[in-house]
Write an enzyme that holds these catalytic residues in place. Structure first.
Site, PDB file in Angstrom:
ATOM      1  N   LYS A   1      34.510  44.833  59.508  1.00 39.63           N
ATOM      2  CA  LYS A   1      33.434  45.702  58.851  1.00 39.63           C
ATOM      3  C   LYS A   1      33.325  44.714  57.106  1.00 39.63           C
ATOM      4  O   LYS A   1      33.859  43.376  57.428  1.00 39.63           O
ATOM      5  CB  LYS A   1      35.609  46.598  58.538  1.00 39.63           C
ATOM      6  CG  LYS A   1      36.282  46.124  58.128  1.00 39.63           C
ATOM      7  CD  LYS A   1      37.206  47.203  57.663  1.00 39.63           C
ATOM      8  CE  LYS A   1      38.673  46.671  57.165  1.00 39.63           C
ATOM      9  NZ  LYS A   1      39.947  47.286  57.449  1.00 39.63           N
TER      10      LYS A   1
ATOM     11  N   TYR B   1      33.959  34.095  26.095  1.00 34.86           N
ATOM     12  CA  TYR B   1      34.603  35.003  25.220  1.00 34.86           C
ATOM     13  C   TYR B   1      35.616  35.478  24.969  1.00 34.86           C
ATOM     14  O   TYR B   1      36.823  35.270  24.683  1.00 34.86           O
ATOM     15  CB  TYR B   1      33.883  36.288  25.657  1.00 34.86           C
ATOM     16  CG  TYR B   1      32.493  36.366  26.257  1.00 34.86           C
ATOM     17  CD1 TYR B   1      31.831  36.558  25.262  1.00 34.86           C
ATOM     18  CD2 TYR B   1      31.881  36.350  27.679  1.00 34.86           C
ATOM     19  CE1 TYR B   1      30.006  36.917  25.328  1.00 34.86           C
ATOM     20  CE2 TYR B   1      30.178  36.026  27.712  1.00 34.86           C
ATOM     21  CZ  TYR B   1      29.854  36.867  26.644  1.00 34.86           C
ATOM     22  OH  TYR B   1      27.894  36.449  27.084  1.00 34.86           O
TER      23      TYR B   1
ATOM     24  N   MET C   1      29.351  36.389  32.801  1.00 32.19           N
ATOM     25  CA  MET C   1      28.673  36.261  34.489  1.00 32.19           C
ATOM     26  C   MET C   1      28.792  35.607  34.940  1.00 32.19           C
ATOM     27  O   MET C   1      28.031  35.326  35.871  1.00 32.19           O
ATOM     28  CB  MET C   1      27.528  37.822  33.848  1.00 32.19           C
ATOM     29  CG  MET C   1      26.862  38.025  34.585  1.00 32.19           C
ATOM     30  SD  MET C   1      25.602  39.376  34.422  1.00 32.19           S
ATOM     31  CE  MET C   1      26.805  40.429  33.270  1.00 32.19           C
TER      32      MET C   1
HETATM   33  C1  PLP Z   1      41.112  46.612  58.442  1.00 34.71           C
HETATM   34  C2  PLP Z   1      41.430  46.782  59.158  1.00 34.71           C
HETATM   35  C3  PLP Z   1      42.521  45.972  60.176  1.00 34.71           C
HETATM   36  C4  PLP Z   1      42.397  44.532  59.723  1.00 34.71           C
HETATM   37  O1  PLP Z   1      43.735  43.999  59.209  1.00 34.71           O
HETATM   38  P1  PLP Z   1      43.833  42.721  58.775  1.00 34.71           P
HETATM   39  O2  PLP Z   1      44.402  42.691  57.533  1.00 34.71           O
HETATM   40  O3  PLP Z   1      42.392  42.401  57.985  1.00 34.71           O
HETATM   41  O4  PLP Z   1      43.662  41.816  59.875  1.00 34.71           O
HETATM   42  C5  PLP Z   1      43.261  46.601  61.202  1.00 34.71           C
HETATM   43  N1  PLP Z   1      43.623  47.755  61.537  1.00 34.71           N
HETATM   44  C6  PLP Z   1      42.463  48.920  60.630  1.00 34.71           C
HETATM   45  C7  PLP Z   1      43.339  50.157  61.061  1.00 34.71           C
HETATM   46  C8  PLP Z   1      41.959  48.203  59.151  1.00 34.71           C
HETATM   47  O5  PLP Z   1      41.130  49.559  58.210  1.00 34.71           O
END
Ligand code: PLP
Length: 380
Positions: free
Chosen positions: A51, A273, A321
């Site tokens: 993801k 800054y 930035m």
């Molecule tokens: C993102 C996610 C994972 C992976 O988790 P990590 O901590 O990056 O290994 C597994 N299960 C679900 C439901 C997730 O949303």
């Protein structure tokens, strides 16, 4: 006209000397390392979590390194389609399931697995003209309470899902839990016991373990049918007390820049800054071209580690930035053009930078901005 986000050119012809390096070979190594944490016989199958554009590494860049995974896990169905376009025809788990009835129109390829988090999603599936029959995974709300069914509603959801499977609308029904505290030694025992209680006697495969659960609670992960690592595939440690190197993981992303200016400041002078850093003595300050618009955390304070010309030094004052200031005290030889590593190489893990900035590695990796060119290192 040259492209704005020019590809990294190994001969060093980047207009601006800031780039990230993604090492697909490291991802393949980490996948093998995670497999080795599972038992040799009867091991669960493995969803490689990709993801958020493979945690900021670029789905297209890392997919070839994940050929040995049993499935990919994504957030939503458009991400699943991106995996298909890139040639992945194996199983894909969709963590977010369906957001509306219209999403069922995207169920257009085989081997899709939907995480079901509320009953309306099952109704949408019941009314779907779906050409393909997805598998579903009922999510237990568990101890994290993000999405999913509470203990009292779980069995009714299971009965509904079984009915859909009886009508041939879905292919199988599994059980999924996600821990809130898998990175802690005592973080999963109770949560797993509660989950096992809720699903006691129900048929179907079980999936509970992310990176931290796989590496920290291997026996529980081994007792499931599918594991779901993400972060560890990209070479970051999920544990505060244990480094990625100690876990046998290799960082898959590093961020590199250069010193593009040197300021000799006098005692009492402000840097950056709000003059958030005041020089205690006369000192040489290096200006590094990398800022929060590149995904470097603005809230990283003075003292956050940075490597200049191979030596460790520290950030000074506010990150702006496009640039940040660093202390050249430990590297008096550094001149304009000196190489800088911001994370992921030269002994500077992204976790350490994240900790100094009060965040976690996953936020820095996923936050790399689109204006940073990416060099892809060859497969190992
Ligand atoms: C993102 C996610 C994972 C992976 O988790 P990590 O901590 O990056 O290994 C597994 N299960 C679900 C439901 C997730 O949303």
């Amino acid at each position: 006209m040259p492209p704005v986000n020019a590809p990294y050119r190994p001969e060093g012809l980047l207009a601006r000397p800031l780039y990230a390096r993604v090492d697909a070979g490291a991802v393949a190594h980490n996948l093998a390392r995670l497999r080795a944490a599972l038992p040799a016989a009867g091991a669960p199958r493995l969803w490689a979590t990709v993801k958020a554009d493979a945690y900021g590494h670029g789905l297209a860049r890392v997919l070839p390194a994940l050929r040995e995974a049993d499935g990919l896990a994504v957030l939503h169905l458009d991400e699943a389609r991106a995996c298909r376009r890139l040639g992945w025809d194996g199983p894909i788990l969709v963590y977010g399931g369906l957001y509306s009835q219209a999403d069922t129109l995207l169920l257009d390829s085989p081997h899709l697995h939907l995480v079901i988090t509320h009953a309306a999603q099952l109704q949408w599936l019941a009314q779907a003209p779906a050409a393909e029959r997805p598998a579903v995974w009922l999510r237990f709300a568990g101890d994290i309470h993000h999405t999913g069914f509470c203990a009292d509603d779980y069995r009714a959801a299971f009965a509904l899902a079984r009915e859909l499977s009886g009508r041939g609308l879905i292919s199988e029904v599994g059980h999924l839990n996600h821990y809130a505290r898998a990175d802690e030694a005592d973080g999963v025992a109770q949560a797993d016991a509660r989950f096992r209680d809720v699903i006691a006697g129900l048929p179907g495969p079980v999936s509970t373990s992310n990176s931290a659960a796989m590496l920290g609670h291997a026996a529980r992960a081994a007792a499931t049918q599918w594991v779901r690592p993400g972060l560890a595939l990209y070479g970051a440690s999920p544990f505060a007390e244990c480094s990625a190197a100690g876990l046998g993981l290799l960082p898959a992303m590093s961020l590199h820049s250069q010193v593009v200016g040197i300021q000799r400041v006098r005692a009492g002078a402000g840097v950056g800054y709000s003059a958030a850093f005041i020089a205690p003595t006369a000192m040489d300050v290096g200006i590094v071209t990398c800022g929060y618009a590149d995904g470097y955390p603005r809230h990283a304070p003075t003292g956050t580690p940075v490597v200049v010309a191979g030596a460790r030094t520290r950030l000074l004052g506010r990150v702006s930035m496009d640039m940040m200031a660093v202390d050249l005290g430990p590297v008096p030889q550094a001149a304009i053009g000196a190489p800088v590593t911001l994370w992921g190489a030269d002994g500077l893990p992204v976790e350490e930078v994240a900790l100094a900035a009060g965040t976690i590695a996953a936020q820095l990796l996923t936050g790399l901005s689109a204006r940073v060119p990416v060099a892809l290192a060859g497969a190992r």
